[in-house]
Design an enzyme around this catalytic site. Structure first.
Site, PDB file in Angstrom:
ATOM      1  CE  LYS A  37       1.444   1.428  -7.134  1.00 50.49           C
ATOM      2  NZ  LYS A  37       0.174   1.720  -6.424  1.00 50.49           N
ATOM      3  CG  ASP A  64       1.876   5.747  -5.934  1.00 49.08           C
ATOM      4  OD1 ASP A  64       1.789   6.987  -5.833  1.00 49.08           O
ATOM      5  OD2 ASP A  64       0.885   4.988  -5.893  1.00 49.08           O
ATOM      6  CE  LYS A  66      -1.517   7.296  -3.578  1.00 50.03           C
ATOM      7  NZ  LYS A  66      -0.790   6.100  -4.063  1.00 50.03           N
ATOM      8  CG  ASP A  69       5.877  15.985   6.415  1.00 49.22           C
ATOM      9  OD1 ASP A  69       5.636  16.989   7.121  1.00 49.22           O
ATOM     10  OD2 ASP A  69       6.300  14.911   6.875  1.00 49.22           O
ATOM     11  CB  THR A 127      -8.835   6.025  -8.502  1.00 55.98           C
ATOM     12  OG1 THR A 127      -7.863   5.181  -7.880  1.00 55.98           O
ATOM     13  CG2 THR A 127      -8.177   6.859  -9.579  1.00 55.98           C
ATOM     14  NE  ARG A 218      -6.449  -4.402  -6.386  1.00 52.54           N
ATOM     15  CZ  ARG A 218      -7.229  -3.667  -5.596  1.00 52.54           C
ATOM     16  NH1 ARG A 218      -7.871  -4.233  -4.584  1.00 52.54           N
ATOM     17  NH2 ARG A 218      -7.363  -2.371  -5.820  1.00 52.54           N
TER      18      ARG A 218
END
Length: 241
Positions: A37, A64, A66, A69, A127, A218
């Site tokens: 990603k 990613d 997002k 607009d 999330t 992570r």
């Protein structure tokens, strides 16, 4: 039951870091998983060249960004992301059906000459958000209700699927059917720190609930041994019925 190829292909490693670290990680992880990603931090720093660089070492790329607009801008951005080589692109379901439709038109426009067009997934509820966080921005329904509402709207307008937490994955699989892409961030192996994630599950639980792809950052990228961390996740997934 997943085989090893399917298990590795279900993992998307989130390269939420600088360019040098991302390239080093990609070199170490090449052949271990099928997807990475690229989020806003890395893409805004490096631009489209980072997508090409990751393709060169064998990865498919979830871009990613997002997008959220007016429809005209999102159409153009979706075209540009597809042209850059994104295999999967995120947009915000909150942008509404006209915006989602224009994103789909944009990736369709750039599909000629490609083996497969860029696929779209719509962000439902981040999330990191809880029911309280939704209430603070004026959304009075539960997280589950809001995710379902945005899923119906987005897939109905042309998205290939949605991004939701693992906790909503089972309901979304039932709602959207077997072909929908259900991408789940907030995946944490047992014992891993949750960080800023609020709605989490283990890799096996997310797949069992119906997730198509698991976004894991992570717990892999901050591990002392990222290759070993991926191996442990793959082993866990091989036990999924």
């Amino acid at each position: 039951m997943l085989d090893e190829r399917q298990a590795r292909d279900s993992i998307i490693v989130a390269l939420d870091c600088g360019a040098q670290e991302a390239r080093e990680l990609a070199g170490r992880l090449s052949g271990r998983v099928g997807w990475v990603k690229v989020g806003m931090t890395l893409y805004y720093a490096e631009g489209p060249s980072i997508v090409a660089a990751l393709h060169e070492v064998g990865f498919k790329v979830f871009l990613d960004l997002k997008l959220h607009d007016i429809p005209f801008q999102v159409h153009g951005a979706a075209c540009a992301a597809s042209r850059a080589g994104a295999d999967l692109l995120s947009i915000h379901g909150l942008g509404g059906p006209a915006m989602v439709s224009e994103a789909r038109a944009g990736v369709e426009e750039e599909a000629s000459g490609r083996a497969e067009r860029t696929r779209l997934v719509a962000i439902s509820v981040l999330t990191s958000m809880s029911a309280q966080a939704l209430a603070e921005i004026g959304i009075a329904c539960s997280v589950e209700e809001e995710v379902a509402r945005l899923a119906r709207l987005s897939v109905g307008a042309g998205s290939d699927g949605i991004v939701c937490s693992p906790q909503e994955a089972a309901a979304m699989r039932t709602l959207l059917g077997p072909e929908a892409l259900i991408v789940t961030p907030g995946v944490r192996p047992a014992g891993a720190a949750t960080g800023d994630q609020r709605r989490v599950a283990t890799p096996a639980a997310a797949i069992e609930a119906g997730a198509s792809k698991l976004v894991i950052g992570r717990p892999i990228t901050r591990s002392a041994d990222p290759v070993r961390a991926i191996g442990a996740i793959v082993e866990e997934l091989l036990g999924v019925a």
